[in-house]
Scaffold this motif. Structure first.
Motif, mmCIF file in Angstrom:
data_model
loop_
_atom_site.group_PDB
_atom_site.id
_atom_site.type_symbol
_atom_site.label_atom_id
_atom_site.label_comp_id
_atom_site.label_asym_id
_atom_site.label_seq_id
_atom_site.Cartn_x
_atom_site.Cartn_y
_atom_site.Cartn_z
ATOM 1 N N ASN A 63 8.343 33.965 98.434
ATOM 2 C CA ASN A 63 7.891 32.955 97.472
ATOM 3 C C ASN A 63 8.774 31.718 97.611
ATOM 4 O O ASN A 63 10.002 31.819 97.483
ATOM 5 C CB ASN A 63 7.980 33.499 96.045
ATOM 6 N N TYR B 142 5.182 21.635 96.658
ATOM 7 C CA TYR B 142 4.253 22.609 97.244
ATOM 8 C C TYR B 142 4.771 24.012 96.955
ATOM 9 O O TYR B 142 5.906 24.349 97.313
ATOM 10 C CB TYR B 142 4.144 22.376 98.751
ATOM 11 N N TRP C 2 4.107 28.051 97.542
ATOM 12 C CA TRP C 2 3.326 28.961 98.370
ATOM 13 C C TRP C 2 4.010 30.311 98.519
ATOM 14 O O TRP C 2 5.235 30.431 98.418
ATOM 15 C CB TRP C 2 3.023 28.343 99.729
ATOM 16 N N GLU D 154 3.856 33.626 101.158
ATOM 17 C CA GLU D 154 3.445 34.000 102.510
ATOM 18 C C GLU D 154 3.894 35.416 102.821
ATOM 19 O O GLU D 154 5.030 35.795 102.532
ATOM 20 C CB GLU D 154 4.037 33.028 103.523
ATOM 21 N N THR E 86 -0.803 33.012 104.502
ATOM 22 C CA THR E 86 -0.472 32.439 103.205
ATOM 23 C C THR E 86 -1.373 33.091 102.161
ATOM 24 O O THR E 86 -2.597 32.934 102.200
ATOM 25 C CB THR E 86 -0.670 30.913 103.203
ATOM 26 N N ASP F 124 -1.321 29.270 97.443
ATOM 27 C CA ASP F 124 -0.554 28.037 97.444
ATOM 28 C C ASP F 124 -1.149 27.033 96.464
ATOM 29 O O ASP F 124 -2.295 27.159 96.050
ATOM 30 C CB ASP F 124 -0.454 27.433 98.846
ATOM 31 N N TRP G 189 -0.475 22.606 95.190
ATOM 32 C CA TRP G 189 0.267 21.348 95.209
ATOM 33 C C TRP G 189 0.477 20.835 93.794
ATOM 34 O O TRP G 189 -0.368 21.028 92.921
ATOM 35 C CB TRP G 189 -0.484 20.287 96.016
ATOM 36 N N TYR H 167 1.359 29.518 90.796
ATOM 37 C CA TYR H 167 2.279 30.091 91.777
ATOM 38 C C TYR H 167 2.373 31.588 91.549
ATOM 39 O O TYR H 167 1.878 32.137 90.540
ATOM 40 C CB TYR H 167 3.663 29.447 91.651
#
Length: 240
Positions: free
Chosen positions: A108, A138, A140, A142, A158, A161, A163, A198
């Motif tokens: 994270n 940003y 995200w 993964e 990913t 995610d 913005w 998130y």
């Protein structure tokens, strides 16, 4: 954890850079330019409702500055960096056989880029400064599959995610290394973050059929970014 390893390696880089900077003394053929670059070990401390969802993060920050006036009281400043605030790791079997195991890692992270201005006292042994900026952020998560010794990433994706943006206000202190072109930086920047979605550790659930369930969180994203690092003024040839 990789985040701790990043912190240790970054700290070692900072102190190694201090040693190099102490040896870089002005000579007859070089004078400071209007450009300064720097790197910091960064620690993110979430605030408000963000702190109830996200733990402390560790990462880096890179800075570039341009002196608007010749002495450097007024500067344009740009930053780029990121922190990692969570990691999950589990072992999985290679498809169709249980004889080969792999590491599944889920990270994270938060990335950011900002541009703004900085006011600074450019003379003396202690040089305080204050800055303000606007940033794009940003968020995200993964996941990646690696072999057991983490030497090679086999696949990654990913999972989620988003913005967002933030207003940044900060300050700190520069301590020059004698007559060298380098300085120690001690600073903090408050990110007044907008709302974002998130994930944190535990927000991805694996199902028995191989699918996953994702449960994102949403809140304002205020945090304090603590910074310790070094800066270097890029030299240029003198006119002599």
């Amino acid at each position: 954890m990789q985040s701790k390893a990043v912190l240790v390696l970054s700290t070692a880089f900072v102190f190694a850079s201090v040693q190099v900077a102490g040896a870089q003394i002005y000579n007859m053929d070089e004078i400071p330019s209007r450009f300064t670059v720097g790197g910091d070990v960064a620690i993110s401390q979430p605030k408000g409702e963000f702190a109830s969802n996200v733990p402390t993060g560790y990462g880096f920050d890179l800075t570039g500055m341009f002196k608007i006036d010749p002495k450097g009281y007024f500067n344009l400043r740009a930053d780029v960096g990121g922190v990692q605030y969570g990691r999950e790791r589990q072992q999985v079997n290679f498809p169709n056989t249980g004889r080969v195991s792999l590491d599944l890692e889920t990270d994270n992270r938060i990335g950011f880029g900002s541009i703004g201005v900085q006011l600074q006292n450019p003379v003396g042994w202690f040089r305080p400064y204050a800055n303000a900026a606007v940033a794009a952020t940003y968020f995200w998560t993964e996941s990646s599959i690696k072999d057991n010794d983490n030497s090679e990433t086999i696949a990654s994706t990913t999972n989620f995610d988003d913005w967002s943006r933030a207003w940044i206000f900060g300050g700190g202190l520069m301590i020059p290394f004698g007559r060298s072109i380098g300085a120690l930086n001690l600073g903090a920047r408050y990110h007044y973050g907008a709302r974002a979605r998130y994930l944190r550790e535990g927000d991805i659930t694996d199902n028995s059929d191989g699918s996953i369930n994702i449960t994102p969180r949403e809140s304002k994203t205020d945090l304090v970014l603590w910074q310790v690092g070094v800066t270097f003024t890029i030299p240029r040839p003198s006119n002599h």
